[in-house]
Design an enzyme around this catalytic site. Structure first.
Site, short mmCIF file in Angstrom:
data_model
loop_
_atom_site.label_atom_id
_atom_site.label_comp_id
_atom_site.label_asym_id
_atom_site.label_seq_id
_atom_site.Cartn_x
_atom_site.Cartn_y
_atom_site.Cartn_z
N SER A 8 11.80 30.12 19.03
CA SER A 8 12.87 29.21 19.46
C SER A 8 13.13 28.19 18.36
O SER A 8 12.25 27.90 17.55
CB SER A 8 12.47 28.48 20.75
N HIS A 9 14.30 27.64 18.38
CA HIS A 9 14.64 26.56 17.46
C HIS A 9 13.87 25.28 17.80
O HIS A 9 13.78 24.39 16.97
CB HIS A 9 16.14 26.28 17.50
N SER A 10 13.34 25.21 18.99
CA SER A 10 12.62 24.04 19.45
C SER A 10 11.18 24.41 19.80
O SER A 10 10.95 25.33 20.60
CB SER A 10 13.31 23.47 20.70
N SER A 69 20.43 32.68 14.65
CA SER A 69 19.69 32.47 13.40
C SER A 69 18.19 32.72 13.59
O SER A 69 17.50 33.06 12.63
CB SER A 69 19.95 31.08 12.83
#
Length: 130
Positions: A8-10, A69
């Site tokens: 995840s981006h987070s 991404s």
């Protein structure tokens, strides 16, 4: 045993999804690669590579990713790992939360890589309204 990697981006999202998945399958190998190395929002192919290598028990690894991404970063990570391992690393075309939980439960039952991946994919069709 098929390993699971949540990308995840987070880091908070990745860790939260892992926490929920492990409520359903307590001692299964689930690894996260959330955020960047400096704690920011984004994805880091090196962190993903490390998570894949850690999740590998010899039976394959299913990776779930949140956004486009992240998918590209998973592809880069696969290019950085041993080619023999890369063949048994599968990116699931599945929703992050539902797919990760379903895949983790399936993997915890000792299912093979193809079945774990299919279970994650099937989470795309989960109805949430009547």
């Amino acid at each position: 045993m098929v390993g699971i990697v949540i990308v995840s981006h987070s880091s908070k999202i990745a860790e939260g999804v892992k926490e929920v998945a492990l409520q359903m399958a307590k001692n299964h190998p689930v690894y996260t690669a959330g955020g960047t190395a400096d704690g920011g929002i984004g994805t880091d192919p090196v962190r993903i590579q490390e998570a894949i290598e850690a999740a590998n028990t010899g039976d394959g690894v299913v990776v779930l990713a949140d956004l486009g991404s992240a998918v590209m970063s998973v592809g880069l990570a696969k290019e950085m790992i041993d080619p023999a391992l890369a063949k048994s690393v599968k990116l699931a075309n599945a929703p992050l939360v539902e797919g990760a939980i379903a895949a983790t439960v399936e993997a915890s039952m000792g299912s093979p890589l193809a079945k774990v991946l299919q279970t994650a994919h099937d989470a795309r069709n989960m109805d949430k309204v009547e």
